[in-house]
Design an enzyme around this catalytic site. Sequence first.
Site, mmCIF file in Angstrom:
data_model
loop_
_atom_site.group_PDB
_atom_site.id
_atom_site.type_symbol
_atom_site.label_atom_id
_atom_site.label_comp_id
_atom_site.label_asym_id
_atom_site.label_seq_id
_atom_site.Cartn_x
_atom_site.Cartn_y
_atom_site.Cartn_z
ATOM 1 N N ASP A 147 0.692 -1.390 -0.069
ATOM 2 C CA ASP A 147 0.218 -0.515 -0.064
ATOM 3 C C ASP A 147 1.068 1.399 -0.055
ATOM 4 O O ASP A 147 1.985 0.971 0.425
ATOM 5 C CB ASP A 147 -0.734 -0.035 1.535
ATOM 6 C CG ASP A 147 0.176 -0.726 2.858
ATOM 7 O OD1 ASP A 147 1.483 -0.541 2.504
ATOM 8 O OD2 ASP A 147 -0.932 -1.455 3.174
ATOM 9 N N GLU A 167 -9.535 -2.079 5.852
ATOM 10 C CA GLU A 167 -10.388 -2.163 6.735
ATOM 11 C C GLU A 167 -11.698 -2.632 6.822
ATOM 12 O O GLU A 167 -12.259 -3.386 5.810
ATOM 13 C CB GLU A 167 -10.780 -0.497 6.478
ATOM 14 C CG GLU A 167 -9.773 0.672 6.651
ATOM 15 C CD GLU A 167 -8.619 0.895 7.937
ATOM 16 O OE1 GLU A 167 -8.506 -0.175 8.436
ATOM 17 O OE2 GLU A 167 -7.856 1.411 8.139
HETATM 18 C C1 F6R Z 1 0.880 -1.218 6.245
HETATM 19 C C2 F6R Z 1 -0.337 -1.716 6.529
HETATM 20 C C3 F6R Z 1 -0.796 -2.066 7.915
HETATM 21 C C4 F6R Z 1 0.303 -2.158 8.498
HETATM 22 C C5 F6R Z 1 -0.483 -1.984 9.586
HETATM 23 C C6 F6R Z 1 -0.346 -2.464 11.252
HETATM 24 O O1 F6R Z 1 1.597 -1.426 5.198
HETATM 25 O O2 F6R Z 1 -0.615 -2.776 5.274
HETATM 26 O O3 F6R Z 1 -1.412 -3.559 8.302
HETATM 27 O O4 F6R Z 1 0.574 -3.677 8.506
HETATM 28 O O5 F6R Z 1 -1.605 -1.560 10.306
HETATM 29 O O6 F6R Z 1 1.085 -1.709 11.558
HETATM 30 P P1 F6R Z 1 1.530 -1.128 13.002
HETATM 31 O O7 F6R Z 1 2.816 -2.428 12.437
HETATM 32 O O8 F6R Z 1 1.811 0.252 12.607
HETATM 33 O O9 F6R Z 1 1.161 -1.760 13.785
#
Ligand code: F6R
Length: 262
Positions: free
Chosen positions: A67, A143
Amino acid sequence: MRVIITKDYDEMSRKAAEFIVKELKNKPDSILCLATGTTPVSTYKELVRLYKDKKVDFSKVSTFNLDEYYGLADDHPQSYHYFMNEHLFRHINLKKSNSMIPDGKVKDIEKYCFHYEWEIKQKGGIDLQLLGLGRDGHVGFNEPGSSLGSRTRLKTLTEETVEDNSRFFKKKDEVPRYVLTMGIGTIMEAKKILLLVSGENKAGVLQKVVEGPITSMVPASALQMHRNVILIADEAAASRLSRKDYYVYVEKMQERHEKGEI
Ligand code: F6R
């Protein structure tokens, strides 16, 4: 789903990096799909260390990314282009022409997303997909409510995700509200998926992802339908799994099997 529980974040990161290195040894021209966020930071650090120790070679590897924020230029310090470069790409021998991250500045979104999917197919599909988990059950930025068959597209972030991601920006108002993200359908086509989860604040959602019903309200629960998912979670994130003892037992037996003891 194979569930590996580690003592802490560091052990999770070491195991994840070892896993990736093993995959690249078996298939040096692997197609990886990578994630950003806090979770994979130490995995990338460990991969860089192993690269410097000549334990892994990225010269034939290709990468995609899950993303990108819509509206941020590649060189914006909070863009995922910038993140990948800082944490991994500029430290290893991955060819620039072999990595593709969604373009957050693209005008014709639909055409571009179609093209992104086409590029993945052209390369032969993703061999190993790395994922983190959002507190609201997202993977990529799918989401709650995302179709479990969704493809790469523009998605609106939930308030919870904007709040979570505001830690990287000076003000919450600066967090982009839109992202380009690969869909759940796109992710599910990867041959193998490595899901990394760390921290107590993910324990509730992880329980739903692994042991709850499959529902678009928890998009990551779709992973239960994939044949080759490896979850590496630290103790804190795994603390609410009701079958935790069983997962630990299975891994112990697996280790004994690998040592030739059984
Ligand atoms: C980022 C992504 C998101 C994150 C998720 C967890 O490229 O695809 O799905 O993996 O928001 O984020 P963290 O690791 O910051 O808790």
